[in-house]
Design an enzyme around this catalytic site. Structure first.
Site, short mmCIF file in Angstrom:
data_model
loop_
_atom_site.label_atom_id
_atom_site.label_comp_id
_atom_site.label_asym_id
_atom_site.label_seq_id
_atom_site.Cartn_x
_atom_site.Cartn_y
_atom_site.Cartn_z
N ARG A 1 70.97 20.36 -3.50
CA ARG A 1 70.70 20.47 -4.93
C ARG A 1 71.94 20.98 -5.68
NH1 ARG A 1 69.12 24.57 -8.28
NH2 ARG A 1 67.95 23.93 -10.12
N LYS B 1 54.78 25.72 -2.14
CA LYS B 1 56.21 25.80 -2.46
C LYS B 1 56.93 26.10 -1.15
CE LYS B 1 59.41 27.61 -5.87
NZ LYS B 1 60.45 28.15 -4.99
N LYS C 1 54.18 32.20 -7.77
CA LYS C 1 54.80 32.88 -6.63
C LYS C 1 53.81 33.80 -5.95
CE LYS C 1 59.11 33.01 -6.50
NZ LYS C 1 60.19 32.28 -5.88
N LEU D 1 62.30 25.64 -11.51
CA LEU D 1 60.95 25.87 -12.03
C LEU D 1 60.82 27.25 -12.64
CD1 LEU D 1 58.88 24.51 -9.00
CD2 LEU D 1 59.06 23.45 -11.25
N CYS E 1 68.76 57.20 27.55
CA CYS E 1 67.73 56.18 27.38
C CYS E 1 66.36 56.82 27.27
CB CYS E 1 67.77 55.21 28.57
SG CYS E 1 66.40 54.04 28.54
N LYS F 1 51.90 20.98 -10.82
CA LYS F 1 52.48 19.94 -11.66
C LYS F 1 51.36 19.22 -12.40
CE LYS F 1 55.91 19.28 -8.03
NZ LYS F 1 56.36 18.47 -6.90
#
Ligand code: IVH
Length: 665
Positions: A135, A114, A311, A81, A405, A287
């Site tokens: 993919r 997304k 985004k 995309l 420590c 879309k």
């Protein structure tokens, strides 16, 4: 033939139950009933192997490990995309499309979170799952069918009348909660934790051994098919509905938007929801809803013209590294934490970020006073990426790992070949506090109402110091504390008393012994059955258990030989929290209330034998002369310990006298 019928029936039932449980989140049978039917199916399939089919729910468990992943070509490429970074970008997207089509977009958009995982393709023939792949580069991916089958929300058999071939696309991801749990278990096994849920999901899917994948909390959401045109649905919105009816999980935050301003509004909704969602999303996919329009718009080089990813804003920012705090973890690990000039990242203020360990801050060449680049890796843990060296003015100072420590001042150690510096004092207050928090947390006994904040409060007030103190809390004490009342006090007390007598493995995991997480705790429970048996185990016995390694065994020996721990466990036994502890303190045993130090070499007994005898007889071992020690057994060439014991007025025994104590004749 009866068997074949029953197998079909069982598969149908179990698939239906799994769909209700994993996809719809509306279980209709008890776990017990499910297990019973599953067992019946397993038995039948074992008896009639020829009747086993690939879509049987029994095939989800894993299957044989692979040597490598086979390549598979996607029949239709999986596209990527283009990105939009602002509301204007979205408006431009819509305007460009209207110009291209030479008409307004009257049929709206599908706006979908997304999902931040991995895109996969699932191929179904005649409604049965046949292959699944990654993919890859969009054209060729890897065959991960066996791995995908282990994900319960991926249907193996579809519901209703489906076309002969259906290629469903969607995202495999890991929930944040499951990711945290996985990382805790990685750490407990001394394995590298994953940087974020996305990496964890990817790492889990790319396991050649599907049995490993099966143990990972992966989920799936479908968001499309390879050739929408052929689906007999008119739009993306209808397709998503259809996929749901076929049995696929679909993200509940997908939204039909009539125009681009509704898209912008949905983006804002998602941006606000983002941190409260159980999984990571890194933006929103928009879309064009109608497939006819999608088809007319077509694809450019690698991305469709009809979709765009909005985004979330950059997850990096620069700020100043003000100082470094050294935190003491539950197991004594010292973690350097960057204290930052507060900066907003993804809508959350970040003022601290982990520097992991000494090697990390040295490798990154970080200095106090540096301007640094910070980012939220995987949405949750802020991280310092690098210093901006050009901004240095000479006033920066190096980060120095402390040698003692910060909580208890005892000397820190960093074993060779390890990245982690540790405080090895089991009585370190910082470790104690973290230990208490862990004990009550979900990873431990899950005591509701005793979260971090309250434990810190009780610890700071000196009301609880060690685990047994939790069981001495009373209504009188709690109800009068700041922020508490009768009701919350009663609730906590009820939760505490409910947490008594947990299974041994739960209890062991709750103790937070180094290297003993859920998995090892279960191994130990299976082998020893009771805490008393485990506490008396020798190194050899521990190493004999399949799955218990050197580090875990050593850690257990050290733990159960620590006099303070011994006393702590005894107290717990007395409160009735865990069965099997109190017996060890049985006053009838010859060495109860005795804490012994051995020094010098023994003649008749080996050290391990002697220690075993002490434990079997109800006594305890210490390695150095402390207040708790009652006796010292001095063998030949006893040295400084003997002198110290004499000075401290402890009872000094010869080996003979020791044996006589146990076995008076
Ligand atoms: S549609 C041509 N829908 O985003 C359309 N993708 O760059 C391509 N993704 O790797 C995918 N959620 O894994 C689509 N609701 C969603 C999505 C989504 C996450 C990922 C997908 C792909 C990347 C696209």
């Amino acid at each position: 033939m009866e068997a074949a019928k029953r197998i079909e029936q069982l598969k149908k039932l179990l698939n239906e139950f799994a769909h209700r449980y994993y996809v719809l989140d509306e279980p209709i049978v008890s776990d017990g009933e499910y297990d019973r039917l599953f067992q019946e199916l397993t038995t039948l399939e074992d008896a009639y192997p020829a009747l086993v089919t690939d879509d049987s729910p029994t095939r989800r468990v894993g299957g044989a490990p692979l040597d490598k992943f086979e390549q598979v070509e996607h029949r239709i490429p999986m596209l990527s995309l283009e990105n939009a970074f602002s509301d204007e970008d979205l408006e431009q997207f819509s305007e460009k499309l209207q110009r291209f089509l030479n008409q307004p977009i009257a049929t709206g958009f599908s706006a979908e979170p997304k999902l931040d995982g991995l895109a996969v393709e699932l191929v179904y023939r005649r409604g049965s799952f046949v292959t699944g792949s990654t993919r890859g580069d969009g054209v060729t991916g890897e065959n991960i069918s066996a791995q995908l089958k282990t994900i319960h929300s991926i249907p193996l058999k579809l519901i209703g009348n489906v076309p002969y071939l259906l290629e469903v696309r969607g995202e495999v991801f890991m929930e944040k909660h499951g990711f945290d749990r996985l990382n805790r278990s990685q750490l407990a096994k001394s394995l590298q934790p994953f940087a974020n849920p996305r990496n964890a999901a990817a790492g889990s899917l790319r396991q050649l051994d599907p049995a490993v994948t099966a143990e990972r909390p992966l989920r799936f959401f479908a968001y499309g098919i390879s050739d929408p045109e052929s689906s007999n649905r008119g739009s993306q919105t209808e397709l998503l509905q259809y996929l749901k009816r076929c049995g696929f999980p679909v993200c509940p935050y997908n939204s039909f938007c009539a125009d681009i301003s509704e898209v912008v509004t949905h983006y804002q909704t998602l941006a606000g929801l983002r941190h409260n969602l159980p999984y990571d999303i890194d933006g929103m996919v928009v879309k064009i809803d109608e497939f006819v329009l999608q088809d007319r718009l077509g694809v450019k080089a690698r991305a469709p013209r009809w979709a765009i990813a909005r985004k979330f804003p950059a997850t990096q920012a620069t700020t100043t590294l003000l100082d470094v705090d050294f935190q003491v973890g539950r197991t004594g690990a010292i973690t350097p934490v960057a204290l930052l000039d507060p900066v907003i990242l993804d809508g959350a203020t970040v003022s601290r970020a982990t520097l992991h360990n000494q090697d990390e801050f040295q490798r990154k060449d970080l200095q106090i006073g540096d301007t640094v680049l910070v980012q939220r890796a995987g949405d949750v843990i802020p991280e310092v990426v690098k210093p901006i060296r050009e901004k240095r003015n000479g006033s920066e100072t190096p980060i120095i790992m402390p040698s003692r420590c910060p909580a208890c001042e005892s000397e820190l150690v960093r074993p060779e070949n390890e990245a982690v510096t540790r405080c090895i004092n089991l009585q370190c207050p910082a470790q104690q506090l973290r230990g208490l928090i862990h004990y009550c947390s979900k990873a431990g006994l899950d005591i509701e109402g005793l979260g971090k904040k309250y434990i810190e409060q009780l610890y700071e007030l000196g009301l609880i110091k060690t685990i047994p103190d939790i069981y001495t809390l009373t209504r009188e004490i709690l109800a009068h504390l700041d922020g508490w009342g009768d009701k919350s006090a009663d609730n906590v007390l009820a939760a505490v008393s409910q947490a008594k007598e947990p299974p041994l493995s739960t209890f062991l995991a709750a103790l937070g012994i180094r290297y003993i997480g859920e998995v090892n705790a279960t191994l130990l429970e299976d082998h020893f059955g009771s805490l008393a048996n485990l506490a008396g185990a020798t190194m050899e016995e521990l190493l004999d258990i399949d799955g218990i390694g050197d580090q875990a065994a050593q850690s257990l020996i050290k733990y159960f030989n620590d006099p303070e721990i011994v006393i702590m466990l005894e107290k717990l036994g007395a409160t009735g929290v865990v069965s099997g502890i109190a017996e060890r303190g049985d006053s009838k045993l010859p060495l109860s209330d005795v804490v012994i130090v051995f020094t010098g070499s023994l003649i008749q007994l080996s050290r391990d034998e002697a220690k075993k005898l002490v434990k079997e007889n109800g006594g305890h071992i210490a390695s150095s002369i402390t207040k708790k020690v009652t006796h010292i057994v001095a063998g030949e060439k006893a040295g400084s310990k003997l002198r110290k014991a004499q000075e401290a007025g402890k009872t000094i025994l010869t080996e003979e006298a020791f044996l006589h104590m146990i076995n008076p004749v």
